[in-house]
Write a protein that holds these residues in place. Structure first.
Motif, PDB file in Angstrom:
ATOM      1  N   VAL A 484     -32.619 -40.781  63.305  1.00 36.45           N
ATOM      2  CA  VAL A 484     -33.947 -41.257  63.701  1.00 36.45           C
ATOM      3  C   VAL A 484     -35.006 -40.336  63.116  1.00 36.45           C
ATOM      4  CG1 VAL A 484     -33.155 -42.363  65.819  1.00 36.45           C
ATOM      5  CG2 VAL A 484     -33.817 -39.948  65.875  1.00 36.45           C
ATOM      6  N   ASP A 485     -36.260 -40.804  63.255  1.00 35.96           N
ATOM      7  CA  ASP A 485     -37.435 -40.050  62.820  1.00 35.96           C
ATOM      8  C   ASP A 485     -37.320 -39.677  61.344  1.00 35.96           C
ATOM      9  OD1 ASP A 485     -38.365 -40.301  65.391  1.00 35.96           O
ATOM     10  OD2 ASP A 485     -37.479 -38.408  66.047  1.00 35.96           O
ATOM     11  N   GLU A 486     -37.627 -38.429  61.010  1.00 39.18           N
ATOM     12  CA  GLU A 486     -37.612 -38.023  59.608  1.00 39.18           C
ATOM     13  C   GLU A 486     -36.224 -38.149  58.996  1.00 39.18           C
ATOM     14  OE1 GLU A 486     -40.051 -37.239  57.579  1.00 39.18           O
ATOM     15  OE2 GLU A 486     -41.519 -37.646  59.148  1.00 39.18           O
ATOM     16  N   ASN A 487     -35.214 -37.926  59.795  1.00 35.84           N
ATOM     17  CA  ASN A 487     -33.850 -38.032  59.271  1.00 35.84           C
ATOM     18  C   ASN A 487     -33.474 -39.454  58.887  1.00 35.84           C
ATOM     19  OD1 ASN A 487     -33.523 -35.285  59.765  1.00 35.84           O
ATOM     20  ND2 ASN A 487     -32.786 -35.629  61.849  1.00 35.84           N
ATOM     21  N   ALA A 488     -34.233 -40.449  59.397  1.00 39.20           N
ATOM     22  CA  ALA A 488     -33.924 -41.847  59.098  1.00 39.20           C
ATOM     23  C   ALA A 488     -34.887 -42.444  58.084  1.00 39.20           C
ATOM     24  CB  ALA A 488     -33.954 -42.674  60.383  1.00 39.20           C
ATOM     25  N   VAL A 489     -35.864 -41.659  57.614  1.00 36.58           N
ATOM     26  CA  VAL A 489     -36.797 -42.166  56.595  1.00 36.58           C
ATOM     27  C   VAL A 489     -36.072 -42.149  55.255  1.00 36.58           C
ATOM     28  CG1 VAL A 489     -38.986 -41.788  55.426  1.00 36.58           C
ATOM     29  CG2 VAL A 489     -38.790 -41.358  57.880  1.00 36.58           C
ATOM     30  N   VAL A 490     -35.897 -43.331  54.686  1.00 36.21           N
ATOM     31  CA  VAL A 490     -35.089 -43.483  53.478  1.00 36.21           C
ATOM     32  C   VAL A 490     -36.009 -43.644  52.275  1.00 36.21           C
ATOM     33  CG1 VAL A 490     -33.323 -44.868  52.330  1.00 36.21           C
ATOM     34  CG2 VAL A 490     -33.230 -44.539  54.803  1.00 36.21           C
ATOM     35  N   ASN A 491     -35.695 -42.903  51.210  1.00 37.90           N
ATOM     36  CA  ASN A 491     -36.375 -43.044  49.929  1.00 37.90           C
ATOM     37  C   ASN A 491     -35.384 -43.584  48.902  1.00 37.90           C
ATOM     38  OD1 ASN A 491     -38.951 -41.963  50.680  1.00 37.90           O
ATOM     39  ND2 ASN A 491     -37.988 -39.941  50.734  1.00 37.90           N
ATOM     40  N   TYR A 492     -35.883 -44.456  48.049  1.00 40.39           N
ATOM     41  CA  TYR A 492     -35.028 -45.127  47.076  1.00 40.39           C
ATOM     42  C   TYR A 492     -35.369 -44.639  45.670  1.00 40.39           C
ATOM     43  CZ  TYR A 492     -34.429 -48.307  51.041  1.00 40.39           C
ATOM     44  OH  TYR A 492     -34.170 -48.843  52.268  1.00 40.39           O
ATOM     45  N   ASN A 493     -34.328 -44.442  44.868  1.00 44.46           N
ATOM     46  CA  ASN A 493     -34.490 -44.057  43.474  1.00 44.46           C
ATOM     47  C   ASN A 493     -33.427 -44.760  42.640  1.00 44.46           C
ATOM     48  OD1 ASN A 493     -36.626 -41.772  43.453  1.00 44.46           O
ATOM     49  ND2 ASN A 493     -35.214 -41.191  45.099  1.00 44.46           N
ATOM     50  N   ILE A 494     -33.764 -44.989  41.391  1.00 45.84           N
ATOM     51  CA  ILE A 494     -32.808 -45.584  40.444  1.00 45.84           C
ATOM     52  C   ILE A 494     -32.135 -44.458  39.698  1.00 45.84           C
ATOM     53  CG2 ILE A 494     -32.570 -47.051  38.427  1.00 45.84           C
ATOM     54  CD1 ILE A 494     -34.925 -48.668  39.426  1.00 45.84           C
ATOM     55  N   TRP A 495     -30.811 -44.536  39.644  1.00 44.75           N
ATOM     56  CA  TRP A 495     -30.051 -43.503  38.919  1.00 44.75           C
ATOM     57  C   TRP A 495     -30.172 -43.779  37.435  1.00 44.75           C
ATOM     58  CZ3 TRP A 495     -24.616 -43.771  36.948  1.00 44.75           C
ATOM     59  CH2 TRP A 495     -24.186 -42.522  36.457  1.00 44.75           C
ATOM     60  N   SER A 540     -34.798 -38.214  54.565  1.00 41.89           N
ATOM     61  CA  SER A 540     -35.778 -37.127  54.507  1.00 41.89           C
ATOM     62  C   SER A 540     -35.368 -35.941  55.372  1.00 41.89           C
ATOM     63  CB  SER A 540     -37.157 -37.641  54.954  1.00 41.89           C
ATOM     64  OG  SER A 540     -37.586 -38.693  54.125  1.00 41.89           O
ATOM     65  N   GLY A 541     -34.106 -35.902  55.763  1.00 40.57           N
ATOM     66  CA  GLY A 541     -33.649 -34.789  56.578  1.00 40.57           C
ATOM     67  C   GLY A 541     -33.550 -33.512  55.773  1.00 40.57           C
ATOM     68  N   SER A 542     -33.214 -32.435  56.474  1.00 39.85           N
ATOM     69  CA  SER A 542     -33.049 -31.149  55.813  1.00 39.85           C
ATOM     70  C   SER A 542     -31.740 -30.517  56.297  1.00 39.85           C
ATOM     71  CB  SER A 542     -34.236 -30.240  56.111  1.00 39.85           C
ATOM     72  OG  SER A 542     -34.069 -28.981  55.492  1.00 39.85           O
ATOM     73  N   PRO A 543     -30.734 -30.429  55.438  1.00 38.35           N
ATOM     74  CA  PRO A 543     -30.725 -30.933  54.054  1.00 38.35           C
ATOM     75  C   PRO A 543     -30.584 -32.450  54.019  1.00 38.35           C
ATOM     76  CG  PRO A 543     -28.585 -30.057  54.627  1.00 38.35           C
ATOM     77  CD  PRO A 543     -29.473 -29.774  55.807  1.00 38.35           C
ATOM     78  N   SER A 544     -31.053 -33.059  52.941  1.00 41.25           N
ATOM     79  CA  SER A 544     -31.037 -34.515  52.832  1.00 41.25           C
ATOM     80  C   SER A 544     -29.637 -35.010  52.463  1.00 41.25           C
ATOM     81  CB  SER A 544     -32.049 -34.982  51.789  1.00 41.25           C
ATOM     82  OG  SER A 544     -31.731 -34.452  50.514  1.00 41.25           O
ATOM     83  N   LEU A 545     -29.357 -36.254  52.896  1.00 39.28           N
ATOM     84  CA  LEU A 545     -28.102 -36.929  52.565  1.00 39.28           C
ATOM     85  C   LEU A 545     -28.430 -38.200  51.804  1.00 39.28           C
ATOM     86  CD1 LEU A 545     -26.247 -36.560  55.993  1.00 39.28           C
ATOM     87  CD2 LEU A 545     -26.066 -35.086  53.978  1.00 39.28           C
ATOM     88  N   SER A 546     -27.483 -38.657  50.970  1.00 40.65           N
ATOM     89  CA  SER A 546     -27.755 -39.830  50.141  1.00 40.65           C
ATOM     90  C   SER A 546     -26.498 -40.647  49.951  1.00 40.65           C
ATOM     91  CB  SER A 546     -28.317 -39.401  48.782  1.00 40.65           C
ATOM     92  OG  SER A 546     -27.358 -38.627  48.071  1.00 40.65           O
ATOM     93  N   SER A 547     -26.699 -41.895  49.497  1.00 41.58           N
ATOM     94  CA  SER A 547     -25.615 -42.805  49.117  1.00 41.58           C
ATOM     95  C   SER A 547     -26.142 -43.713  48.025  1.00 41.58           C
ATOM     96  CB  SER A 547     -25.131 -43.623  50.321  1.00 41.58           C
ATOM     97  OG  SER A 547     -26.181 -44.413  50.829  1.00 41.58           O
ATOM     98  N   ASN A 548     -25.244 -44.361  47.305  1.00 41.10           N
ATOM     99  CA  ASN A 548     -25.675 -45.217  46.203  1.00 41.10           C
ATOM    100  C   ASN A 548     -25.003 -46.569  46.295  1.00 41.10           C
ATOM    101  OD1 ASN A 548     -23.110 -45.219  44.445  1.00 41.10           O
ATOM    102  ND2 ASN A 548     -23.467 -43.036  44.804  1.00 41.10           N
ATOM    103  N   VAL A 549     -25.553 -47.523  45.572  1.00 40.14           N
ATOM    104  CA  VAL A 549     -25.041 -48.887  45.561  1.00 40.14           C
ATOM    105  C   VAL A 549     -25.252 -49.458  44.163  1.00 40.14           C
ATOM    106  CG1 VAL A 549     -27.199 -50.001  46.239  1.00 40.14           C
ATOM    107  CG2 VAL A 549     -25.049 -51.076  46.832  1.00 40.14           C
ATOM    108  N   THR A 550     -24.380 -50.367  43.786  1.00 43.54           N
ATOM    109  CA  THR A 550     -24.483 -51.056  42.495  1.00 43.54           C
ATOM    110  C   THR A 550     -25.220 -52.366  42.685  1.00 43.54           C
ATOM    111  OG1 THR A 550     -22.430 -50.061  41.721  1.00 43.54           O
ATOM    112  CG2 THR A 550     -23.194 -52.044  40.570  1.00 43.54           C
ATOM    113  N   VAL A 551     -26.162 -52.632  41.811  1.00 47.49           N
ATOM    114  CA  VAL A 551     -26.943 -53.874  41.842  1.00 47.49           C
ATOM    115  C   VAL A 551     -26.631 -54.665  40.583  1.00 47.49           C
ATOM    116  CG1 VAL A 551     -29.237 -54.904  41.954  1.00 47.49           C
ATOM    117  CG2 VAL A 551     -28.768 -52.782  43.173  1.00 47.49           C
ATOM    118  N   ASN A 552     -26.114 -55.867  40.769  1.00 53.43           N
ATOM    119  CA  ASN A 552     -25.838 -56.767  39.656  1.00 53.43           C
ATOM    120  C   ASN A 552     -26.972 -57.779  39.567  1.00 53.43           C
ATOM    121  OD1 ASN A 552     -23.149 -55.776  38.919  1.00 53.43           O
ATOM    122  ND2 ASN A 552     -22.566 -56.522  40.940  1.00 53.43           N
ATOM    123  N   VAL A 553     -27.575 -57.883  38.410  1.00 50.18           N
ATOM    124  CA  VAL A 553     -28.700 -58.792  38.182  1.00 50.18           C
ATOM    125  C   VAL A 553     -28.257 -59.874  37.205  1.00 50.18           C
ATOM    126  CG1 VAL A 553     -31.093 -59.000  37.424  1.00 50.18           C
ATOM    127  CG2 VAL A 553     -30.319 -56.925  38.576  1.00 50.18           C
TER     128      VAL A 553
END
Length: 883
Positions: A484-495, A540-553
């Protein structure tokens, strides 16, 4: 000397002038008179005019009220100097009972400074009537009273002042009493009832008098009070209690109606003077009256309220015994009541220190709250034990001080499993029976960044229409974080990296906050049909955690390509050609065939041909599907030798695109036509040599599959009976696969295009002969009637056909009216799907007067124009409910 005298007189005159000015500025005073109860905003007077001030300078000089005894009641207007009422004025509130009511105001101006005093007299209005404190006054007067005896009465009150206050009293007509008034000053007149004639109890036991108070208003207002005089017998003995001391013990919480004690008193007088009644003392506590009741006849005291030891453990009750003589005589006695404690109070739980949130990674033994318990009871009834009943990761530990506990963690916490705990604290005393209380506290488990974002889908698949607008949102991805809160704020980036598998990531961009994906370029289906990329979601946690996903277009086709004319094409690249035909050809002669293709697929690539311009409409006809130009009749001597045909080729997109081709037909004599034909045939043979080679290979493959299909078909036909009474024939081997074929004619050869599970939009690349069968032109006649047959094959291959846009049409397309049907045989249509091959045989045709042929399918007849009575059916297996 004279000069000194003159200068001295000048100074005196100067000081006198200044003094007069100063005296005028300070001492100017005005007096106004105002009646009370005036409305808000009522004008009192024009101060500027009365003080001789210029209204135009009031605001500049700060014209205002600076100090008064009632400045909130009045207001001045700085624009015109008007003094007005600010709210309703009640003289009785402002001046209470003063005989005169004057409010002094101080008005100030600056530059130069001036102080003016304003007195406002509030004139009383007779707006109140006199009232007595009691509506009824009872007096007990002994018959032995002497004339002239005076009995003071309570004066009537009138809030008004002056003449509007109480001015006189009047007593109703009677023979025994009169009224006297004594002036006490300050508008207070005290009435006295005076006995003027002895009372005779035997003649009249009670006298009722009416006293009226009148004020001095015009008209006068009045108030009345009834005076009841009871004539009493003479009484000279008082009651006497039988005991000197009364004392009793009583348990708390005894039922209502419980007898506490009974007292007794006697009176030596006879008759009513000797009858005794009981009552509480004059100064009795109001709480005693609410808890106990004393029977006036028997002297029995009973409980009428809740007796609580914790509120009061001892009572001293004063009682009186009075006789019933005309002038009662009274004796007093005190009763002592001692209260005994019982266990009637539940323990109380108090959270003295509380941390409403505890981190989910807190160590075992972390203090969450300090708990104190108490019980209002005494002795054993006041001893308390506190504990927790639930199986939760918390426990209570007792401290060194009595009735103090600490709430600590007993095991590890996980906010994502249980975000908060409702902890029930139970406190129980040691009384008999024991009493207990419950208190629930909520402990929130604060979040620690121990969960990585999770995408809603994995992988994603999105479909994007080509020719999209760069910078416009295409689609979005979403990831959630169990924190929750800052730990649940998700930012998205393209690898993004330099590898080939992620080279298309440069085509797109993503909104880091909401996951909206934007295209940086416009996609072209004909260049790029699909690509994929990776998206990384980071919290946005400290330290931050991440995961990735494949997008087929997947890029979807749009009708953005115009048809391209393959033939005719002139030397300069324009779609224009010249065809020569002999004059002696018959009707139906193939003049030429317009060939075209469209880079789009599906309906966007499905081409239709039409004649836009023609010099002679009766000479030439154009097949709208194949592009073949044929003669409609034989030439005559009067026909022109040259004809110009303008052919429009358009696709079937929502917004059709088109191209035009021009064919010039020259009519020549037979000898010239043969010579020209030999030259063209030689050129065409060279062009078709390569095509023939591939056609032969394809024909061989398809022939083998066809032979196998026919063998299986014969075996299946022999193994089951055929029911021709039903319009639809059954085949349990059908698996729902869609089968399609197209027949077209080119010169003296008839071609059939077949393909595996073709869908709308399947294409065949130009120049390829793959999936094309060359079938000899055969016709079958039965009983003098045209009876066409068409064997439609569909073979599977490793890749979709790519020769030209394949036209697929359900049988319900191109419906025609049936009011002119010429003949129609019983439908005998059979389709089989055998090991990847779909074989459909048409054995029944309905022909109408316009020359259209249709198949009766699902209670509908669809007609399609065919040439030379040879139907080119586009069969869709789903048109048959069962096979």
């Amino acid at each position: 000397m004279q000069q000194r005298v003159r200068s001295s007189w000048r100074l005196r005159l100067t000081f006198m002038a200044l003094g007069m000015l100063f005296w005028r500025g300070v001492c100017a005073q005005i007096r106004y008179s105002l009646s009370e109860e005036q409305k808000d905003g009522t004008v009192i007077g024009n101060l500027a005019k009365d003080l001789g001030l210029d209204p135009r300078t009031l605001k500049e000089r700060g014209f205002r009220i600076v100090s008064t005894s009632g400045d909130s009641l009045f207001t001045v207007n700085q624009n015109d100097g008007i003094l007005s009422v600010n709210g309703k004025i009640d003289r009785e509130v402002v001046c209470e009972r003063s005989s005169s009511c004057i409010i002094n105001l101080k008005i100030a101006l600056e530059n130069p400074l001036e102080i003016h005093y304003v007195s406002i007299e509030i004139v009383d209005v007779n707006d109140h009537a006199p009232t007595f404190p009691e509506k009824e006054k009872r007096l007990e007067i002994s018959e032995s009273a002497l004339p002239g005896a005076r009995y003071q009465l309570q004066a009537a009150r009138d809030p008004d002042g002056g003449m509007n206050s109480v001015q006189q009293y009047k007593l109703g007509h009677n023979d025994n009493f009169r009224i006297e008034v004594k002036d006490r000053g300050e508008d207070l007149k005290m009435p006295f009832l005076v006995l003027q004639k002895p009372l005779d109890r035997e003649t009249s036991r009670r006298h009722k008098l009416h006293l009226t108070a009148l004020d001095g208003g015009r008209p006068a207002k009045s108030g009345t009070m009834e005076i009841i005089v009871d004539v009493l017998d003479v009484n000279d003995n008082m009651p006497v209690f039988t005991q000197e001391v009364y004392s009793v013990t009583l348990k708390e919480n005894v039922p209502v109606g419980t007898t506490v004690i009974q007292v007794n008193a006697t009176d030596m007088d006879d008759g009513p003077n000797g009858e005794v009644f009981y009552s509480f003392g004059k100064d009795i506590d109001n709480r005693i009256i609410q808890l106990f009741d004393l029977n006036s006849s028997t002297g029995e005291m009973v409980v009428i309220g809740l007796i609580d030891f914790e509120e009061m453990n001892n009572f001293e009750v004063d009682i009186q015994a009075s006789d019933k003589g005309p002038v009662p005589l009274t004796s007093d006695k005190s009763i002592t009541i001692k209260i005994i404690d019982v266990n009637d109070n539940v323990p109380e739980i108090e959270v003295t220190s509380f941390s409403s949130a505890v981190r989910e990674d807190s160590k075992i033994g972390t203090t969450v709250a300090l708990i104190s318990v108490s019980d209002l009871d005494s002795g054993v009834n006041g001893k308390v034990l506190c504990y927790i009943t639930e199986d939760i990761p918390f426990r209570l530990t007792a401290s060194s001080q009595d009735n103090i506990y600490a709430l600590v963690t007993a095991s590890t916490l996980d906010r994502e499993t249980v975000p908060h705990y409702d902890i029930t604290l139970v406190a129980k005393d040691a009384g008999q029976p024991p009493l207990s209380s419950v208190k629930t506290i909520t402990v929130q488990v604060s979040d620690v960044n121990d969960n990585s974002p999770q995408f809603s889908l994995s992988p994603y698949a999105f479909y994007v229409m080509e020719n999209n607008i760069p910078g416009k949102s295409l689609f979005s991805v979403s990831a959630s974080d169990r924190d929750v809160d800052e730990n649940a704020v998700v930012n998205y980036n393209i690898w993004r990296d330099s590898g080939d598998e992620n080279k298309y990531a440069s085509f797109i961009n993503i909104n880091s906050e909401n996951g909206e994906i934007y295209a940086l370029k416009s996609f072209d289906f004909e260049t790029l049909k699909t690509f994929q990329f990776q998206i990384i979601a980071t919290d946005s946690g400290s330290p931050s955690l991440s995961s990735n996903v494949t997008v087929n277009v997947f890029i979807l086709d749009q009708n953005d390509n115009v048809p391209v004319i393959l033939y005719p094409v002139s030397a300069n690249g324009s779609a224009e050609g010249v065809e020569e035909i002999p004059r002696n050809v018959n009707a139906g002669h193939l003049v030429t065939k317009v060939r075209a293709y469209d880079a789009d697929i599906g309906y966007n690539g499905w081409l239709l041909f039409s004649l836009q311009e023609v010099s002679e409409h009766s000479l030439f006809g154009l097949d709208r599907y194949t592009g073949q130009i044929r003669t409609l009749r034989s030439f005559t001597e009067t026909d022109e030798a040259q004809h110009k045909l303008l052919i429009l080729v358009k696709d079937n997109g929502n917004v059709s695109l088109s191209a035009t081709a021009t064919v010039i037909v020259k009519v020549v004599e037979p000898k010239e036509a043969f010579a020209a034909s030999d030259v063209k045939n030689a050129v065409k043979d060279e062009e078709e040599n390569d095509v023939t080679f591939y056609l032969i290979i394809t024909l061989g493959s398809v022939s083998v599959l066809f032979v196998i299909s026919i063998i299986v078909l014969i075996v299946m036909q022999c193994s089951k009976s055929t029911d021709y009474s039903s319009k639809y024939l059954q085949d349990t081997n059908y698996d729902g696969t869609l089968c399609h074929s197209i027949q077209y004619r080119s010169g003296d050869k008839r071609y059939m295009l077949v393909g595996p599970r073709m869908s709308i939009g399947s294409t065949i690349a130009p120049g390829s002969n793959r999936n094309t069968l060359v079938i000899p032109d055969r016709r079958r006649r039965d009983s003098g009637e045209d009876w066409p047959y068409s064997t439609l094959l569909n073979t599977h291959s490793a890749s979709p056909p790519t020769l030209l846009s394949v036209w697929m049409m359900k049988s319900t397309v191109l419906q025609r009216t049936l009011n002119t049907i010429r003949y129609c045989r019983e439908p005998k249509i059979k389709c089989y799907h055998i090991y990847g091959v779909c074989v459909c045989v048409c054995v029944c045709v309905c022909v109408n007067e316009q020359g259209y042929v249709g198949i009766d399918i699902q209670d509908k007849i669809s007609f399609m124009k065919f040439e030379d009575n040879e139907p080119a059916f586009h069969v869709h297996c789903s048109d048959f409910r069962s096979f």
